[in-house]
Design an enzyme around this catalytic site. Structure first.
Site, PDB file in Angstrom:
ATOM      1  CE  LYS A   1      -4.595  -0.354   0.143  1.00 35.17           C
ATOM      2  NZ  LYS A   1      -4.951  -0.557  -1.242  1.00 35.17           N
TER       3      LYS A   1
ATOM      4  CE  LYS B   1      -5.050 -12.420  -8.762  1.00 28.46           C
ATOM      5  NZ  LYS B   1      -5.114 -13.734  -9.356  1.00 28.46           N
TER       6      LYS B   1
ATOM      7  CE  LYS C   1      -9.096 -15.061  -5.456  1.00 26.08           C
ATOM      8  NZ  LYS C   1      -8.373 -14.167  -4.578  1.00 26.08           N
TER       9      LYS C   1
END
Ligand code: TRP
Length: 330
Positions: free
Chosen positions: A112, A198, A195
């Site tokens: 982050k 995302k 998946k």
């Protein structure tokens, strides 16, 4: 006494099929067996500075979607994090026993910090202790989390252990990661990736309108088609079949599988069928989402009821914590 389960979700956008088959559907079963707390982590989302309108709307959105999926406010405690001020007090105590070295090593923090270099705030840094407070305030035993949360869970266990050691108490059980096992399904993405979730481009949201679902499915990534009989399927095609096995009847999957094997499969036909079955699966959920979303009064009532139950549980823990640390109990 039933084991306590707690799950938190940051309200960033809508729930998609991956969330549903990967977790929410399992929550619906778990609420029968465990004492469940499902909460919406709106304080955590402050780490990236959303607007006030955004905050309220996102929390209500997830609440409506959870309810539409079958999470029952009579069985489970469903609440919004910011409705339970007890959490902050525990967060403060836990921060006193957590070291900046260990917080700095958390990979989600480092990531982050790289993504938002102009906003590496203290809340972001102490994200794991707030998460630990979420969990420990209810003395939860099980926390269903994905791989990306394992380090945060390790921190939560460390917080519990350290508190217990410092104050010579057994107040906090060490929360364990809960794995759904075979119950949860991994939904592939529409862009050929393994998946769903995302990125926006590869998601079907539970609230997507029928025609949006159809359009997205028709656009799913494929290849040139089968060339040799009975050959193994490339990943993107396997993904299509996996999705079909989730929403369609086994005979439908077998039908297209046979076509793949004798090289007569046309992806357009298969996608049309897949879209049809997906729409059928999603229609009742979307309708319920719309009903709940349009009834803000009901949503507020449910949130309030959840908050009361959550505060009761948290307050009981905080009384013990205050006593243990040496503060007056009020
Ligand atoms: N960090 C979690 C996520 O991003 C959300 C979360 C916040 C959470 N508090 C929690 C999850 C407590 C489990 C328990 O997915």
């Amino acid at each position: 006494m039933k084991d306590i389960v707690l799950s938190g979700i940051r309200p960033t956008g809508n729930l998609h099929l991956g969330n549903y088959y990967g977790a929410v559907r399992s929550f619906v079963k778990m609420q029968e067996e465990y004492q469940c707390y499902f909460f919406i982590a709106d304080w955590h989302s402050l780490t990236t500075h959303p607007t006030p309108e955004n905050i309220q709307r996102s929390a209500r959105t997830i609440l409506a979607e959870y309810l539409a999926c079958g999470i029952d406010p009579e069985k489970a405690t469903i609440y919004i994090q910011s409705d339970v001020p007890e959490t902050i007090e525990l967060y403060l105590y836990l921060n006193m026993n957590t070291y900046i070295g260990e917080l700095g090593r958390v990979t989600t923090f480092k990531e982050k910090a790289r993504q938002q270099p102009d906003n590496v705030n203290a809340g972001l840094f102490t994200y794991p202790t707030l998460m630990a407070a979420d969990i420990l305030q209810h003395r939860a035993k099980w926390v269903p989390v994905g791989k990306d949360q394992e380090q945060n869970m390790e921190m939560a266990r460390k917080c519990a252990r350290r508190f217990n050691n410092i104050y010579k108490t057994e107040l906090f059980p060490e929360p364990q990661n809960y794995y759904f096992g075979g119950d949860a399904l991994k939904v592939p993405g529409l862009d050929g990736s393994g998946k769903m979730g995302k990125s926006d481009g590869n998601c079907i949201y539970l609230c997507d309108e029928e025609k949006v679902v159809r359009k997205k499915v028709m656009r799913a990534v494929t290849d040139n088609g089968p060339e040799t009989p009975n050959s193994p399927k490339p990943e993107v095609i396997q993904n299509l079949f996996t999705m079909m096995s989730i929403v369609s009847e086994p005979e439908t999957v077998a039908f297209f599988d046979e076509k793949w094997n004798d090289c007569s499969l046309r992806y357009g036909d298969m996608k049309k069928q897949l879209a049809e079955d997906m729409v059928k699966t999603l229609n009742p959920i979307r309708e319920r989402i719309q009903e709940f979303s349009s009834n803000t009064e009901l949503l507020d009532r449910i949130a309030k009821m959840g908050a009361e139950k959550a505060r009761e549980s948290a307050a009981a823990t905080l009384r013990e914590v205050r006593k243990t640390i040496g503060f007056r109990v009020y």
